[in-house]
Design a protein around this motif. Structure first.
Motif, PDB file in Angstrom:
ATOM      1  N   MET A   1       0.851  -1.216   0.000  1.00  0.00           N
ATOM      2  CA  MET A   1       0.000   0.000   0.000  1.00  0.00           C
ATOM      3  C   MET A   1       0.877   1.253   0.000  1.00  0.00           C
ATOM      4  O   MET A   1       1.698   1.416   0.906  1.00  0.00           O
ATOM      5  CB  MET A   1      -0.913  -0.049   1.233  1.00  0.00           C
ATOM      6  N   LYS A   2       0.727   2.086  -1.020  1.00  0.00           N
ATOM      7  CA  LYS A   2       1.500   3.330  -1.100  1.00  0.00           C
ATOM      8  C   LYS A   2       0.620   4.481  -0.623  1.00  0.00           C
ATOM      9  O   LYS A   2      -0.531   4.598  -1.055  1.00  0.00           O
ATOM     10  CB  LYS A   2       1.876   3.547  -2.572  1.00  0.00           C
ATOM     11  N   THR A   3       1.171   5.327   0.251  1.00  0.00           N
ATOM     12  CA  THR A   3       0.380   6.462   0.731  1.00  0.00           C
ATOM     13  C   THR A   3       0.693   7.709  -0.090  1.00  0.00           C
ATOM     14  O   THR A   3       1.849   7.951  -0.471  1.00  0.00           O
ATOM     15  CB  THR A   3       0.659   6.733   2.222  1.00  0.00           C
ATOM     16  N   LEU A   4      -0.353   8.501  -0.359  1.00  0.00           N
ATOM     17  CA  LEU A   4      -0.230   9.636  -1.273  1.00  0.00           C
ATOM     18  C   LEU A   4      -0.758  10.925  -0.648  1.00  0.00           C
ATOM     19  O   LEU A   4      -1.708  10.903   0.129  1.00  0.00           O
ATOM     20  CB  LEU A   4      -1.058   9.387  -2.548  1.00  0.00           C
ATOM     21  N   ALA A   5      -0.132  12.050  -1.043  1.00  0.00           N
ATOM     22  CA  ALA A   5      -0.721  13.376  -0.772  1.00  0.00           C
ATOM     23  C   ALA A   5      -0.937  14.000  -2.135  1.00  0.00           C
ATOM     24  O   ALA A   5       0.017  14.117  -2.921  1.00  0.00           O
ATOM     25  CB  ALA A   5       0.233  14.225   0.057  1.00  0.00           C
ATOM     26  N   LEU A   6      -2.185  14.356  -2.443  1.00  0.00           N
ATOM     27  CA  LEU A   6      -2.497  14.865  -3.787  1.00  0.00           C
ATOM     28  C   LEU A   6      -2.821  16.349  -3.714  1.00  0.00           C
ATOM     29  O   LEU A   6      -3.881  16.757  -3.240  1.00  0.00           O
ATOM     30  CB  LEU A   6      -3.680  14.058  -4.360  1.00  0.00           C
ATOM     31  N   PHE A   7      -1.881  17.153  -4.186  1.00  0.00           N
ATOM     32  CA  PHE A   7      -2.032  18.614  -4.158  1.00  0.00           C
ATOM     33  C   PHE A   7      -2.583  19.089  -5.496  1.00  0.00           C
ATOM     34  O   PHE A   7      -1.950  18.883  -6.531  1.00  0.00           O
ATOM     35  CB  PHE A   7      -0.672  19.267  -3.848  1.00  0.00           C
ATOM     36  N   GLY A   8      -3.754  19.718  -5.464  1.00  0.00           N
ATOM     37  CA  GLY A   8      -4.412  20.114  -6.713  1.00  0.00           C
ATOM     38  C   GLY A   8      -5.352  19.010  -7.160  1.00  0.00           C
ATOM     39  O   GLY A   8      -5.453  18.705  -8.352  1.00  0.00           O
ATOM     40  N   SER A   9      -6.065  18.402  -6.192  1.00  0.00           N
ATOM     41  CA  SER A   9      -6.860  17.195  -6.485  1.00  0.00           C
ATOM     42  C   SER A   9      -8.081  17.470  -7.354  1.00  0.00           C
ATOM     43  O   SER A   9      -8.606  16.568  -7.988  1.00  0.00           O
ATOM     44  CB  SER A   9      -7.303  16.528  -5.182  1.00  0.00           C
ATOM     45  N   THR A  10      -8.545  18.730  -7.392  1.00  0.00           N
ATOM     46  CA  THR A  10      -9.777  19.026  -8.130  1.00  0.00           C
ATOM     47  C   THR A  10      -9.525  19.354  -9.606  1.00  0.00           C
ATOM     48  O   THR A  10     -10.469  19.559 -10.362  1.00  0.00           O
ATOM     49  CB  THR A  10     -10.500  20.220  -7.469  1.00  0.00           C
ATOM     50  N   GLY A  11      -8.257  19.425 -10.002  1.00  0.00           N
ATOM     51  CA  GLY A  11      -7.944  19.779 -11.387  1.00  0.00           C
ATOM     52  C   GLY A  11      -7.914  18.567 -12.307  1.00  0.00           C
ATOM     53  O   GLY A  11      -8.288  17.453 -11.909  1.00  0.00           O
ATOM     54  N   SER A  12      -7.452  18.808 -13.517  1.00  0.00           N
ATOM     55  CA  SER A  12      -7.429  17.762 -14.530  1.00  0.00           C
ATOM     56  C   SER A  12      -6.475  16.625 -14.124  1.00  0.00           C
ATOM     57  O   SER A  12      -6.847  15.442 -14.149  1.00  0.00           O
ATOM     58  CB  SER A  12      -7.025  18.417 -15.856  1.00  0.00           C
ATOM     59  N   ILE A  13      -5.257  16.962 -13.715  1.00  0.00           N
ATOM     60  CA  ILE A  13      -4.306  15.923 -13.277  1.00  0.00           C
ATOM     61  C   ILE A  13      -4.811  15.286 -11.976  1.00  0.00           C
ATOM     62  O   ILE A  13      -4.742  14.060 -11.798  1.00  0.00           O
ATOM     63  CB  ILE A  13      -2.904  16.543 -13.045  1.00  0.00           C
ATOM     64  N   GLY A  14      -5.333  16.120 -11.084  1.00  0.00           N
ATOM     65  CA  GLY A  14      -5.824  15.610  -9.798  1.00  0.00           C
ATOM     66  C   GLY A  14      -6.920  14.573  -9.989  1.00  0.00           C
ATOM     67  O   GLY A  14      -6.867  13.480  -9.401  1.00  0.00           O
ATOM     68  N   THR A  15      -7.911  14.872 -10.833  1.00  0.00           N
ATOM     69  CA  THR A  15      -9.027  13.919 -10.989  1.00  0.00           C
ATOM     70  C   THR A  15      -8.574  12.661 -11.740  1.00  0.00           C
ATOM     71  O   THR A  15      -9.048  11.563 -11.443  1.00  0.00           O
ATOM     72  CB  THR A  15     -10.236  14.578 -11.696  1.00  0.00           C
ATOM     73  N   SER A  16      -7.628  12.818 -12.678  1.00  0.00           N
ATOM     74  CA  SER A  16      -7.103  11.615 -13.359  1.00  0.00           C
ATOM     75  C   SER A  16      -6.363  10.728 -12.360  1.00  0.00           C
ATOM     76  O   SER A  16      -6.443   9.494 -12.426  1.00  0.00           O
ATOM     77  CB  SER A  16      -6.131  12.007 -14.482  1.00  0.00           C
ATOM     78  N   THR A  17      -5.641  11.360 -11.439  1.00  0.00           N
ATOM     79  CA  THR A  17      -4.926  10.581 -10.414  1.00  0.00           C
ATOM     80  C   THR A  17      -5.931   9.795  -9.567  1.00  0.00           C
ATOM     81  O   THR A  17      -5.737   8.602  -9.291  1.00  0.00           O
ATOM     82  CB  THR A  17      -4.100  11.534  -9.510  1.00  0.00           C
ATOM     83  N   LEU A  18      -7.017  10.466  -9.190  1.00  0.00           N
ATOM     84  CA  LEU A  18      -8.017   9.783  -8.345  1.00  0.00           C
ATOM     85  C   LEU A  18      -8.734   8.661  -9.106  1.00  0.00           C
ATOM     86  O   LEU A  18      -9.143   7.668  -8.504  1.00  0.00           O
ATOM     87  CB  LEU A  18      -9.009  10.800  -7.771  1.00  0.00           C
ATOM     88  N   ASP A  19      -8.837   8.795 -10.435  1.00  0.00           N
ATOM     89  CA  ASP A  19      -9.412   7.702 -11.252  1.00  0.00           C
ATOM     90  C   ASP A  19      -8.563   6.440 -11.121  1.00  0.00           C
ATOM     91  O   ASP A  19      -9.081   5.321 -11.080  1.00  0.00           O
ATOM     92  CB  ASP A  19      -9.394   8.095 -12.739  1.00  0.00           C
ATOM     93  N   ILE A  20      -7.248   6.637 -11.100  1.00  0.00           N
ATOM     94  CA  ILE A  20      -6.334   5.482 -10.983  1.00  0.00           C
ATOM     95  C   ILE A  20      -6.447   4.881  -9.577  1.00  0.00           C
ATOM     96  O   ILE A  20      -6.548   3.669  -9.405  1.00  0.00           O
ATOM     97  CB  ILE A  20      -4.869   5.918 -11.260  1.00  0.00           C
ATOM     98  N   VAL A  21      -6.458   5.768  -8.577  1.00  0.00           N
ATOM     99  CA  VAL A  21      -6.533   5.321  -7.184  1.00  0.00           C
ATOM    100  C   VAL A  21      -7.845   4.563  -6.935  1.00  0.00           C
ATOM    101  O   VAL A  21      -7.871   3.510  -6.289  1.00  0.00           O
ATOM    102  CB  VAL A  21      -6.410   6.537  -6.229  1.00  0.00           C
TER     103      VAL A  21
END
Ligand SMILES: NC(=O)c1ccc[n+]([C@@H]2O[C@H](COP(=O)([O-])OP(=O)(O)OC[C@H]3O[C@@H](n4cnc5c(N)ncnc54)[C@H](OP(=O)(O)O)[C@@H]3O)[C@@H](O)[C@H]2O)c1
Length: 390
Positions: A1-21
């Motif tokens: 399990m990798k722990t993440l801090a996502l800065f700018g989560s509501t933007g285009s890169i942020g939401t794509s990151t959350l899609d993967i997560v």
């Protein structure tokens, strides 16, 4: 399990990151999420991913966010100081997806705390490449490029054979106006400029792609990340955005990384690094006809790339002026205060007018950034740039 801090989560890169997560809940756990003003979307993400902390950097929205998350165990913080503090929390990977120089202080804070960084926020590197990379080296921190071009280069650039590399070739789609001449560009609208032919991205980077300022910023980013001399960097237009960049070796071999134009591939690469893992990104279908076209850059049409070539040859710190002037110009264009063709001359005027002194600290970066912003604001307010069509 990798722990993440996502800065700018509501933007285009942020939401794509959350899609993967979202697709791999057993492999990734989000500990912190941040946004600037979109508190509703941040609250929605917080309810879904249950981080320990959320930060809304625009303090005006803290009360609303607190109210909607009341009863949850999530700590709600606000303001820039909170962003900088939360960047220090103990996690495996900081994802830097804030747009603009606003992302620099949090990234710097994460690096100082020893957190590895998946870097989408190119402006941090553009403005403080030396400082950021030397701090990363000091703290044994890995900076993993998320920008698709730099991620591509990272995948095919053999650090162990650095002497055998002759050049890096950055590919550029050419944006929505690739086939237009400068006269055609004088009347383009905000909506036309926002429509990238291949990528779906945030507003600022979409305009940067239309002016090719994005490629200019990426040139500096590549120079810092891969320690390139000016003659080791080439830019080529590749309208299909299937090859994301290439490295040419001295024996004539060219290694390229390709994939569908979907940011989830480079984001996923950074999340999985140093291994490779499943990513729910789009795939290329080689049974369908795929064209791979390449053209030279027309430097007369895309002055931004030419201005950056000069910066790379003369003084990399001038990129701070370029970046600040560009941020103000893009904002003014998005608010319909200046025309599309006024963006380039605004950057040029700032570069010609502002003196760049040695940069030794992050405060020096912000002082130069602020001076440029004041000057660029003044250009907008006095309406004194005349768009050239030549
Ligand atoms: N999008 C892409 O495909 C792509 C590709 C390569 C590189 N990048 C780079 O990745 C970065 C993010 O791009 P993006 O397209 O995802 O941008 P975006 O969609 O505009 O999202 C920006 C994020 O940053 C937050 N933010 C905005 N201003 C802020 C401030 N002053 N302080 C703190 N947070 C702030 C936004 O919060 P709110 O939503 O609350 O405003 C949002 O979460 C940029 O540096 C861009 O160049 C993007």
């Amino acid at each position: 399990m990798k722990t993440l801090a996502l800065f700018g989560s509501t933007g285009s890169i942020g939401t794509s990151t959350l899609d993967i997560v979202r697709a791999r809940p057993d492999d990734f756990k989000v500990k912190a999420l941040t946004a600037h003003s979109n508190w509703e979307k941040l609250a929605e993400q917080a309810r879904e991913f249950s981080p320990d902390i959320v930060v809304i950097s625009n303090e005006a929205y803290q009360a609303q966010l607190k109210e909607v998350l009341e009863g949850s165990k999530i700590e709600v913080l606000a303001g820039e100081a909170a962003l900088i503090e939360v960047a220090k929390i103990d996690i495996d990977l900081h994802i830097a997806a804030i747009v603009g120089i606003a992302g620099l202080k949090p990234v710097f804070s994460a690096v100082k705390a020893g957190n590895d960084v998946a870097l989408a926020n190119k402006e941090a590197l553009v403005c403080a490449g030396d400082l950021l990379l030397s701090e990363a080296k000091k703290n044994n921190v890995n900076i993993l490029p998320v920008d698709s071009e730099h991620n591509a280069i990272f995948q095919v650039f053999d650090q162990n054979s650095r002497d055998s590399i002759s050049k890096v070739i950055l590919t550029a789609s050419g944006g929505p106006f690739r086939t237009k001449n400068r006269a055609d560009l004088s009347a383009v609208t905000r909506d036309q400029a926002l429509k990238h032919p291949n990528w779906s991205m945030g507003a600022k980077i979409s305009i940067d792609s239309a002016t090719m300022a994005n490629k200019a910023l990426e040139m500096i980013e590549a120079v810092y990340l891969f320690d390139l001399r000016p003659e080791e960097l080439e830019v080529v237009i590749h309208p299909q955005s299937l090859i994301h960049s290439m490295v040419e070796y001295k024996d004539g071999s060219v290694l390229a990384q390709m994939g569908a134009p979907d940011m989830k591939t480079p984001i996923g690469y950074a999340l999985n690094w140093p291994s490779r893992g499943e990513v729910n990104s789009q795939r290329l279908d080689f049974t369908k006809v795929l064209n791979f076209e390449f053209y030279p850059v027309d430097y007369d049409r895309f002055h931004t790339v030419d201005l950056m070539r000069d910066i790379i040859k003369t003084d990399l710190n001038k990129a701070i002026v370029f970046n600040a002037a560009n941020e103000i110009a893009v904002d003014a264009f998005l608010k319909q205060k200046i025309a599309f063709l006024e963006i380039e001359p605004m950057i040029q005027e700032c570069l010609e007018h502002i003196e760049v002194l040695p940069i030794n600290t992050i405060d020096d970066v912000f002082a130069l950034d602020l001076e440029t912003r004041h000057y660029a604001h003044d250009i907008v307010m006095t309406n004194r740039i005349k768009a050239g069509t030549g």
